[in-house]
Design an enzyme around this catalytic site. Structure first.
Site, PDB file in Angstrom:
ATOM      1  N   GLY C  31       1.944   9.615 -41.793  1.00 14.15           N
ATOM      2  CA  GLY C  31       3.146   9.257 -41.044  1.00 14.15           C
ATOM      3  C   GLY C  31       4.201  10.350 -40.975  1.00 14.15           C
ATOM      4  N   CYS C 240      -8.128 -12.629 -18.597  1.00 14.01           N
ATOM      5  CA  CYS C 240      -8.424 -11.609 -17.591  1.00 14.01           C
ATOM      6  C   CYS C 240      -9.127 -12.257 -16.397  1.00 14.01           C
ATOM      7  CB  CYS C 240      -9.318 -10.527 -18.205  1.00 14.01           C
ATOM      8  SG  CYS C 240      -9.990  -9.383 -16.976  1.00 14.01           S
ATOM      9  N   CYS C 243     -12.986 -10.717 -16.446  1.00 13.10           N
ATOM     10  CA  CYS C 243     -13.977 -10.926 -17.509  1.00 13.10           C
ATOM     11  C   CYS C 243     -13.616 -12.097 -18.404  1.00 13.10           C
ATOM     12  CB  CYS C 243     -14.153  -9.659 -18.338  1.00 13.10           C
ATOM     13  SG  CYS C 243     -12.813  -9.384 -19.517  1.00 13.10           S
ATOM     14  N   CYS C 265      -7.893  -6.808 -17.403  1.00 12.85           N
ATOM     15  CA  CYS C 265      -7.879  -5.953 -18.599  1.00 12.85           C
ATOM     16  C   CYS C 265      -7.412  -4.534 -18.266  1.00 12.85           C
ATOM     17  CB  CYS C 265      -9.280  -5.838 -19.191  1.00 12.85           C
ATOM     18  SG  CYS C 265      -9.889  -7.325 -19.971  1.00 12.85           S
ATOM     19  N   CYS C 271     -13.619  -4.360 -20.277  1.00 13.89           N
ATOM     20  CA  CYS C 271     -13.733  -5.364 -19.220  1.00 13.89           C
ATOM     21  C   CYS C 271     -15.115  -5.284 -18.550  1.00 13.89           C
ATOM     22  CB  CYS C 271     -12.626  -5.138 -18.190  1.00 13.89           C
ATOM     23  SG  CYS C 271     -12.419  -6.487 -17.035  1.00 13.89           S
TER      24      CYS C 271
END
Lengths: 371, 202, 298
Positions: C31, C240, C243, C265, C271
């Site tokens: 980080g 979606c 899909c 998506c 997808c």
């Protein structure tokens, strides 16, 4: 059926082909040559070399041609090429005092050893569009005089002999010079790195920053001690040869500003300096740079720091036009994922706002009905 | 006296060997305790192991001051090889070194003598590269921290024996600290400053 | 003229060494933003130069590279970067998340879970999570040094006071390994939970700002929040349209000038994979317009 957009690769190729055609323009018009750019658009070449930090007129001319005259794009092309070049070391410091001067003016003394030399300048031209330049113009041969052998010492050196201006701090022998293209810039930055940053910095940005000091945002009482333009020799000390080898000569513009004096109970008052240096003939750039350099020395000289031009982190972080244009223009890239996220949040907040307003109004309505 | 022509060679393919070695070291650093193999081989001067030599060729250059322990610096071949192939300056002051090469862990100086970084710039620290006897046999250690899914076990035969106890100072120093790369022949294990190591059952 | 000759993966070896050293430090200090001498790349700053430099420094001939922008392999900038590496490094490329060993991304984390043999490289515009609260790097560096993150909490709390929610929808700040507050790059906060305890190594490159940072595998990554206002990933109301996935991040597509919309998506590989496996959404069989007409006719 809905199909996600495809064929981006074709689109890119076609766009670039179209660009190549747009760059060439009407093909019945003669193509511009690199020589023509280098010879006739010389100041554009100088700027691209300076801010591209690569002294190569031919590559700069090519970059200008490739960039369709967009100088920041040309600077970017040169920088990206420069980043791939191997680095052998740093040259010896150039001696601008030994410059073969083509132009040299000082606003601080009426006459100076070696004389004031106007040279090729827009100064005192009347800015009237000249139709005779449109085509076939043959300039009158330049006036020729005896080459002067008189030395042309720097005006600041003349002041320095009497102690009237601060001495330029000399680096320790063998001390390495910072290079912000090899080490990330940290704050506070030393003057070598600040000057490198300004030398690569955008002329327009420096112009605005320098101008702001003149209008009172960090005023530092500048006098143009000297602006000189001409050729200097570049030498490289090769470790295995044992002496400095000449590499050739380059054209430089140097500006030394003479600024507001400093002094204290223990130190006699003297003028201070601001410094500007750029490749080629780049007077606006070097003058602006010198003003900003001096402004950035405020902390070192014990002056109050408050104006934008005195703010080192602000100036050095925003001076680079290749960085700036990349980030501003990246807004063209798709952001629809983030935007969708914001959109979703905004719809939710608006829905809650509407519900809360309806609730707040409902008891009022009932109260009215009861009355 | 060895001439430059007689020095052990560097990588055959500088670009791809450095890439492959780096990925091994990166994987080692990202998964502390895991044993990674260095595949590309270079010549090894004297006391230097194959893994150490490959890491040196991959990470050292003019910008990385190096500190060598007595075992490493006693060989003029090691010094010449490093200078010729990496150009890294060898410095006598361990507190300014980017990397330290330790040939004899038994004589490892106090870790405080290396650069530990600052709280503002904890990355300005020395990375220790310590050559050890074995990274697949010996005492058993348990490692925890970033890069480790629960607990990792390391079998190692290392000097100094108390290396991991000494590295516990990383816990209080963090984000300052010392990152260690252990090398045994072509095997590499990294112990970044975020890793906590416990001896397992003595 | 000095004709250019370029190295494997474009960068010269000295530059790669410098970046590689920075990556090792970044992994060792999860980080923390390691400064590095970012080079001028042959693409503009802000267009992925940091991610490109990180990818160039790690990529080898055995790698399989996937590049996505907004979750899709077929957005123009993703294509451009993928072509760059195919040309300069000759690596195999793929659109499959599963097959890739190195994935460079802008603004999304793939929906398919990553595995241990992968590296996810993020393109980062502004690496400093505190930048918009305090623009000075000298100040933010001090705050990170002291782990003094009160300013960030105040900002999030002010959001709650004003809007009733934390009004950050993307680039939502996280705390890595309980120490550094980190900017996850402008990914939607929907993706934040994927960073936590992830088996893959995550590397972040910010070219213009000259910073590299990292999240090692299996590292704790916590989205900042308050006990009474816990972090909530963004959720969509509908699956979606292609899909039928119920837990993926969706793009809103405006389909006509009457305000009709559909949601699909953003991760095109995910997808398409679902559709190939036989999952079909409400609008996958017929063009949206026809469906809409059917609906109005019926």
């Amino acid at each position: 059926m809905y199909v996600a957009v495809k064929g981006g690769e074709r689109a890119i190729e076609n766009a670039h082909r179209l660009l190549a055609n747009a760059r060439r323009g009407d093909q019945s018009v003669a193509e511009v040559s690199l020589d023509q750019i280098s010879e006739q658009l010389g100041l554009a070449v100088d700027r691209v070399m300076s801010e591209g930090s690569l002294y190569d007129r031919e590559l700069a001319a090519l970059a200008i041609k490739q960039a369709r005259g967009d100088l920041i794009e040309a600077i970017f092309l040169v920088r990206a090429f420069r980043a791939t070049l191997p680095r052998f070391g740093a040259s010896e410091p150039v001696d601008t005092g030994a410059m073969r001067v083509q132009r040299r003016v000082s606003s601080t003394f009426k006459d100076i050893p070696g004389g004031q030399i106007l040279g090729p300048t827009f100064d005192y031209t009347h800015r009237l569009l000249d139709p005779s330049l449109a085509q076939g113009f043959v300039p009158e041969a330049p006036a020729v005089g005896e080459a002067s052998t008189a030395p042309t010492p720097r005006v600041t050196d003349i002041l320095g002999r009497d102690g009237l201006i601060e001495t330029s701090p000399q680096a320790e022998d063998g001390a390495s010079v910072g290079d912000l293209t090899r080490e990330p810039l940290n704050f506070p930055a030393d003057r070598d790195l600040r000057l490198q940053n300004l030398a690569r910095g955008d002329e327009g940005f420096l112009l605005a920053m320098g101008y702001s000091t003149q209008r009172g945002y960090g005023r530092n009482h500048p006098f143009a001690g000297e602006i000189r333009f001409g050729e200097v020799e570049v030498e490289f000390a090769a470790e295995d040869v044992g002496f400095a080898v000449p590499l050739g000569s380059i054209e430089l513009t140097e500006c030394q500003m003479v600024n507001q004096f400093k002094g204290s109970a223990t130190e006699a008052p003297c003028f201070t300096r601001g410094y500007g240096l750029a490749f080629g003939q780049s007077e606006r750039k070097t003058m602006s740079m010198a003003l900003v350099d001096r402004a950035l020395r405020a902390r070192e000289l014990g002056e109050e720091v408050g104006a934008p031009a005195q703010d080192e982190e602000f100036v050095l972080s925003h001076s680079d036009n290749v960085q700036a244009t990349g980030f501003v223009e990246h807004l063209k890239l798709p952001h629809y994922v983030d935007f969708q996220s914001e959109l979703g949040l905004l719809r939710k907040l608006r829905k809650e706002f509407a519900e809360a307003s309806a609730e707040a109004n409902a008891p009022d309505a009932m109260k009215e009905a009861a009355e | 006296m060895t001439t430059i022509a007689e020095l052990p060679p560097g990588f055959v393919d500088k670009v791809l060997s450095a890439q492959s070695t780096f990925r091994s070291v990166m994987d080692a650093m990202a998964r502390p305790g895991s044993v990674q193999r260095i595949v590309p081989m270079a010549g090894t001067p004297d006391t230097m192991m194959r893994g150490t030599a490959a890491i040196a060729l991959t990470l050292f250059d003019h910008d990385t001051p190096l500190w060598l322990d007595a075992r490493m610096s006693e060989s003029s071949d090691v010094l010449k090889w490093l200078k010729f192939h990496t150009g890294a300056p060898v410095v006598p002051d361990s507190s300014i070194a980017a990397f330290a090469l330790i040939g004899d862990g038994g004589a490892l100086p106090s870790l405080e003598r290396f650069a530990l970084g600052t709280n503002e710039y904890p990355d300005r620290s020395t990375t220790l590269i310590i050559q050890v006897d074995s990274l697949d046999a010996g005492r058993s250690f348990e490692l925890r921290g970033p890069g480790i899914d629960g607990v990792a076990t390391l079998l190692a035969s290392i000097k100094p024996f108390d290396l991991f106890e000494r590295l516990r100072f990383n816990e209080t120093l963090f984000p300052r600290g010392i990152d260690v790369v252990l090398v045994a022949d072509d095997a590499v294990v990294a112990i970044p400053r975020s890793t906590r190591v416990m001896s397992k059952g003595g | 003229m000095n004709a250019p000759a370029y190295n494997f993966a474009y960068l010269d070896e000295q530059t790669k060494r410098m970046i590689r050293r920075a990556i090792l430090k970044a992994i060792a200090i999860p980080g923390y933003q390691v400064p590095f001498a970012s080079r001028e790349m042959p693409m503009p700053y802000g267009w992925g130069t940091g991610g490109v430099q990180v990818t160039a420094a790690i990529l080898g001939p055995q790698d399989v590279l996937k590049v996505i922008d907004q979750g899709s392999d077929d957005t123009t900038n993703a294509i451009s970067i993928r072509k760059f590496f195919a040309k300069t490094a000759g690596v195999a490329t793929t659109t499959s998340t599963d097959e890739a060993t190195v994935i460079q991304t802008r603004h999304r984390i793939p929906e398919t879970s990553l595995h241990a043999n992968q590296v996810l490289v993020y393109q980062v515009p502004i690496p400093e999570p505190l930048r918009f609260l305090e623009p000075r790097e000298t100040e933010t560096r001090r705050m990170h040094a002291l782990a003094e993150y009160g300013l960030m909490h105040v900002k999030l709390y002010e959001d709650i006071a004003r809007f009733g929610h934390i009004a950050t929808a993307y680039a939502y700040p996280v705390k890595v390994n309980a120490r550094y507050v980190m900017d996850p790059s402008p990914t939607p906060k929907f993706d934040n939970p994927k960073m936590d305890n992830c088996p893959a190594l995550q590397l972040f490159g910010a070219g213009r700002e000259k910073r590299i940072y990292a999240i090692p595998p299996y590292t704790q990554v916590v989205s900042l929040d308050f006990e009474d206002h816990p972090f909530e990933p963004y959720r969509f109301n509908a699956p979606c349209a292609l899909c039928a996935a119920e837990n993926s991040y969706l793009d809103e597509i405006v389909t006509d000038d009457q305000g009709s919309r559909m949601f699909v998506c953003s991760d095109t590989d995910y997808c398409e994979g679902r559709q190939a496996a036989g999952h079909h959404g409400a609008l996958s069989a017929a063009p949206y317009k026809d469906k809409a007409q059917e609906a109005s006719n019926g």
